[in-house]
Design a protein around this motif. Structure first.
Motif, PDB file in Angstrom:
ATOM      1  N   CYS A  87      40.798  69.340  17.657  1.00  0.00           N
ATOM      2  CA  CYS A  87      41.659  68.553  16.762  1.00  0.00           C
ATOM      3  C   CYS A  87      41.320  68.787  15.282  1.00  0.00           C
ATOM      4  N   CYS A  90      43.191  71.056  12.714  1.00  0.00           N
ATOM      5  CA  CYS A  90      44.479  70.571  12.203  1.00  0.00           C
ATOM      6  C   CYS A  90      44.334  69.265  11.406  1.00  0.00           C
ATOM      7  N   HIS A  91      43.443  68.359  11.867  1.00  0.00           N
ATOM      8  CA  HIS A  91      43.405  67.007  11.292  1.00  0.00           C
ATOM      9  C   HIS A  91      42.220  66.726  10.379  1.00  0.00           C
ATOM     10  N   TRP A 119      47.104  53.250  13.273  1.00  0.00           N
ATOM     11  CA  TRP A 119      47.582  53.217  14.655  1.00  0.00           C
ATOM     12  C   TRP A 119      46.639  52.401  15.510  1.00  0.00           C
ATOM     13  N   MET A 137      52.272  68.794  17.021  1.00  0.00           N
ATOM     14  CA  MET A 137      51.288  67.964  17.723  1.00  0.00           C
ATOM     15  C   MET A 137      51.386  68.196  19.239  1.00  0.00           C
TER      16      MET A 137
HETATM   17  C1  HEC Z   1      48.140  72.587  15.848  1.00  0.00           C
HETATM   18  C2  HEC Z   1      47.799  71.442  15.088  1.00  0.00           C
HETATM   19  C3  HEC Z   1      47.430  70.163  15.790  1.00  0.00           C
HETATM   20  C4  HEC Z   1      46.413  69.961  16.706  1.00  0.00           C
HETATM   21  C5  HEC Z   1      45.509  71.012  17.330  1.00  0.00           C
HETATM   22  C6  HEC Z   1      46.371  68.534  16.943  1.00  0.00           C
HETATM   23  N1  HEC Z   1      47.338  67.898  16.215  1.00  0.00           N
HETATM   24 FE1  HEC Z   1      47.629  65.881  16.095  1.00  0.00          FE
HETATM   25  N2  HEC Z   1      49.268  66.174  14.896  1.00  0.00           N
HETATM   26  C7  HEC Z   1      49.711  67.398  14.453  1.00  0.00           C
HETATM   27  C8  HEC Z   1      50.891  67.200  13.635  1.00  0.00           C
HETATM   28  C9  HEC Z   1      51.698  68.291  12.968  1.00  0.00           C
HETATM   29  C10 HEC Z   1      51.121  65.806  13.589  1.00  0.00           C
HETATM   30  C11 HEC Z   1      52.227  65.067  12.818  1.00  0.00           C
HETATM   31  C12 HEC Z   1      53.373  64.726  13.735  1.00  0.00           C
HETATM   32  C13 HEC Z   1      54.499  63.980  13.027  1.00  0.00           C
HETATM   33  O1  HEC Z   1      54.314  63.497  11.898  1.00  0.00           O
HETATM   34  O2  HEC Z   1      55.572  63.884  13.625  1.00  0.00           O
HETATM   35  C14 HEC Z   1      50.073  65.190  14.391  1.00  0.00           C
HETATM   36  C15 HEC Z   1      49.947  63.826  14.571  1.00  0.00           C
HETATM   37  C16 HEC Z   1      48.865  63.216  15.189  1.00  0.00           C
HETATM   38  C17 HEC Z   1      48.622  61.790  15.197  1.00  0.00           C
HETATM   39  C18 HEC Z   1      49.521  60.747  14.511  1.00  0.00           C
HETATM   40  C19 HEC Z   1      49.040  60.618  13.081  1.00  0.00           C
HETATM   41  C20 HEC Z   1      50.058  60.120  12.086  1.00  0.00           C
HETATM   42  O3  HEC Z   1      49.738  59.212  11.307  1.00  0.00           O
HETATM   43  O4  HEC Z   1      51.168  60.656  12.077  1.00  0.00           O
HETATM   44  C21 HEC Z   1      47.448  61.587  15.885  1.00  0.00           C
HETATM   45  C22 HEC Z   1      46.750  60.251  16.139  1.00  0.00           C
HETATM   46  C23 HEC Z   1      46.967  62.885  16.314  1.00  0.00           C
HETATM   47  N3  HEC Z   1      47.855  63.859  15.875  1.00  0.00           N
HETATM   48  C24 HEC Z   1      45.808  63.103  17.023  1.00  0.00           C
HETATM   49  C25 HEC Z   1      45.369  64.358  17.452  1.00  0.00           C
HETATM   50  C26 HEC Z   1      44.197  64.566  18.285  1.00  0.00           C
HETATM   51  C27 HEC Z   1      43.245  63.470  18.738  1.00  0.00           C
HETATM   52  C28 HEC Z   1      44.132  65.905  18.531  1.00  0.00           C
HETATM   53  C29 HEC Z   1      43.138  66.653  19.411  1.00  0.00           C
HETATM   54  C30 HEC Z   1      42.968  66.174  20.766  1.00  0.00           C
HETATM   55  C31 HEC Z   1      45.226  66.542  17.821  1.00  0.00           C
HETATM   56  N4  HEC Z   1      45.965  65.575  17.193  1.00  0.00           N
HETATM   57  C32 HEC Z   1      45.453  67.915  17.771  1.00  0.00           C
HETATM   58  C33 HEC Z   1      49.120  68.628  14.700  1.00  0.00           C
HETATM   59  C34 HEC Z   1      48.025  68.855  15.519  1.00  0.00           C
END
Ligand code: HEC
Length: 178
Positions: A87, A90-91, A119, A137
């Protein structure tokens, strides 16, 4: 007679409006008029509609989930490891910037050090399990059972306020090249 022609006129007007909306929509879809480049940010109205749809959809579905009374330390530790390896690029994480290319995604993956506070744990669990359509995501549910997902969600909820040293201690060995 007057009333009938008034209601026929109204019906024709309504049908014409629907047909016009359909024609505009099909024109946008088929002519390639909408720029899908990630380098071209959405106009405010589109961004607002997508954000609001996402938030309402998650809140509505996560409300039905039963949260476990307690998630064990070992499961949260495994969640920390998953976070660092799958994660953080990306985050981002405490003391760790997300990869530079992540900022060029649309929508942008938010920095969870801040965004996780908005959240509730069931919502984080739902998002991680199901992913978010039409964004980058991914859904982690197909490859992780619910227990592992609760561990990830619990760890994500600890990110706001976590220091870089605490993050390092929780994930230490798991950080590959970060
Ligand atoms: C390839 C990139 C990528 C990976 C890897 C990824 N995410 Fe995401 N994630 C995103 C994107 C892009 C969004 C925004 C989605 C939207 O705004 O519609 C997001 C949104 C989220 C959100 C909502 C946050 C918000 O305020 O909008 C959470 C919680 C989250 N991800 C958790 C995780 C977790 C935990 C992992 C690993 C298990 C993970 N993500 C892996 C790209 C990724």
């Amino acid at each position: 007679m007057g009333k009938i022609s008034l209601s026929i006129g109204f019906t024709l007007g309504a049908v014409a409006t629907v047909l016009l909306a359909l024609a505009v929509w099909l024109t946008v879809v088929y002519t390639g008029a909408y720029n899908v480049a990630a380098t071209d940010k959405h106009v405010d109205l589109v961004r607002w509609a997508l954000d609001t749809t996402m938030h309402r959809s998650v809140t509505r579905r996560a409300g039905e989930i039963q949260e476990p009374e307690r998630v064990s330390k070992a499961v949260i530790a495994a969640g920390a490891e998953t976070y660092a390896t799958t994660c953080a690029h990306c985050h981002g994480a405490p003391g760790t910037e997300r990869e530079s290319w992540a900022a060029n995604m649309r929508p942008e993956p938010p920095e969870l050090v801040k965004a996780a506070a908005e959240w509730d744990p069931r919502e984080v669990f739902w998002i991680v399990k199901h992913g978010i359509k039409m964004s980058g995501m991914p859904a982690f549910g197909p490859e992780h059972d619910d227990e592992a997902l609760w561990g990830i969600a619990a760890f994500v909820k600890q990110l706001p306020g976590m220091t870089a040293a605490e993050y390092e201690a929780a994930t230490g060995a798991a950080q590959h090249g970060q």
